[in-house]
Design a protein around this motif. Structure first.
Motif, PDB file in Angstrom:
ATOM      1  N   ARG A  49       0.826  -1.204   0.000  1.00 46.57           N
ATOM      2  CA  ARG A  49       0.000   0.000   0.000  1.00 46.57           C
ATOM      3  C   ARG A  49       0.867   1.263   0.000  1.00 46.57           C
ATOM      4  O   ARG A  49       0.373   2.368  -0.217  1.00 46.57           O
ATOM      5  N   CYS A  50       2.156   1.086   0.305  1.00 50.55           N
ATOM      6  CA  CYS A  50       3.138   2.190   0.278  1.00 50.55           C
ATOM      7  C   CYS A  50       2.788   3.322   1.250  1.00 50.55           C
ATOM      8  O   CYS A  50       2.971   4.511   0.917  1.00 50.55           O
ATOM      9  N   THR A  51       2.267   2.976   2.406  1.00 46.68           N
ATOM     10  CA  THR A  51       1.941   3.996   3.408  1.00 46.68           C
ATOM     11  C   THR A  51       2.515   3.606   4.765  1.00 46.68           C
ATOM     12  O   THR A  51       2.789   2.424   5.026  1.00 46.68           O
ATOM     13  N   ASP A  65      -2.665  -0.208   8.620  1.00 50.78           N
ATOM     14  CA  ASP A  65      -3.582   0.908   8.857  1.00 50.78           C
ATOM     15  C   ASP A  65      -3.667   1.143  10.366  1.00 50.78           C
ATOM     16  O   ASP A  65      -3.585   0.190  11.156  1.00 50.78           O
ATOM     17  N   THR A 125      -2.677   8.979  -1.331  1.00 52.55           N
ATOM     18  CA  THR A 125      -1.697   7.991  -0.863  1.00 52.55           C
ATOM     19  C   THR A 125      -2.003   6.631  -1.477  1.00 52.55           C
ATOM     20  O   THR A 125      -3.134   6.341  -1.860  1.00 52.55           O
ATOM     21  N   GLY A 126      -0.978   5.811  -1.534  1.00 46.43           N
ATOM     22  CA  GLY A 126      -1.180   4.453  -2.042  1.00 46.43           C
ATOM     23  C   GLY A 126      -0.233   4.163  -3.191  1.00 46.43           C
ATOM     24  O   GLY A 126       0.526   5.042  -3.624  1.00 46.43           O
ATOM     25  N   SER A 127      -0.298   2.943  -3.695  1.00 48.70           N
ATOM     26  CA  SER A 127       0.680   2.510  -4.694  1.00 48.70           C
ATOM     27  C   SER A 127       0.410   3.114  -6.074  1.00 48.70           C
ATOM     28  O   SER A 127       1.307   3.246  -6.895  1.00 48.70           O
TER      29      SER A 127
END
Ligand code: GSH
Length: 209
Positions: A49-51, A65, A125-127
């Motif tokens: 998710r790259c977060t 999350d 945000t995100g991939s």
């Protein structure tokens, strides 16, 4: 266990405050969002998710999350409870958590990410990479401002967002108020209940986490 963090960002701060309230110490790895390290292969392999925040458990499971991280820690370290104790408290913590995120944090994020050069092509945000839509910025700012009023009205009725007990909803609220500074959105002086609440939560030792 490993906690993936970026000190300056509001969302990992929520998880750090949550852990500090419970006295949890975890090995921490910084993911430098300033140099877009979240998109590097090594971190994608951990959290596609790259977060941040992300929490890697001993068995390899990755929680990516605040909602799952908080739930996990609440189950494993129930004291002090931060997600409510009675059915009603638990429900109200969930409600205010979602409202802070979806009305407040999203509003500020829309305002910030659709204008700042830094977030060009990373407006969400995100991939996946999304282009900015500058028109969304004004709406986001208005949504965040409207939500500050909602918080003030709520805090005229109760000491904390979910009721009379400090909870994870207040942690989210605290990081929201500080996030508002990023878009130079002050809390109006007349929001006395909100100011009173902010002083209380910002002065808890956990707020420095
Ligand atoms: N709903 C997620 C949101 C996480 C999130 O948006 N984190 C931001 C930092 S505050 C991020 O990782 N941004 C990466 C980026 O900007 O590409 C949570 O609460 O954990």
């Amino acid at each position: 266990m490993k906690f993936y963090d970026y000190t300056r960002a509001p969302n990992p701060r929520r998880a750090r405050i949550f852990m500090a309230e419970k006295g949890i110490e975890v090995e921490t790895v910084q993911v430098d969002l300033g140099t877009q390290e979240q998109f590097e292969d090594w971190f994608r392999a951990i959290n596609p998710r790259c977060t941040v925040p992300a929490l890697q458990l001993e068995d390899g499971t990755v929680l990516c999350d605040n909602a799952s991280i908080a739930r996990y820690f609440e189950e494993v370290y129930p004291d002090p409870p931060l997600l409510g104790t009675t059915p009603t408290e638990k429900a109200l913590v969930a409600e205010w958590w979602v409202r802070v995120e979806s009305e407040g944090m999203m509003g500020v994020a829309e305002a910030l990410r659709n204008t700042s050069e830094f977030f060009k092509n990373n407006a969400i945000t995100g991939s996946e990479r999304y282009a900015q839509i500058p028109e969304l910025a004004e709406r986001g700012r208005a949504r965040a401002a409207a939500f500050l009023k909602v918080m003030d009205e709520r805090l005229q009725e109760s000491a904390f967002l979910a009721g009379e007990t400090f909870s994870a909803a207040d942690i989210a609220g605290l990081t929201l108020i500080d996030f508002c500074r990023w878009i130079k959105l002050p809390v109006p002086e007349e929001y006395e209940a909100l100011h009173r609440w902010y002083e209380a939560v910002a002065n808890r030792p956990s707020a420095k986490a």
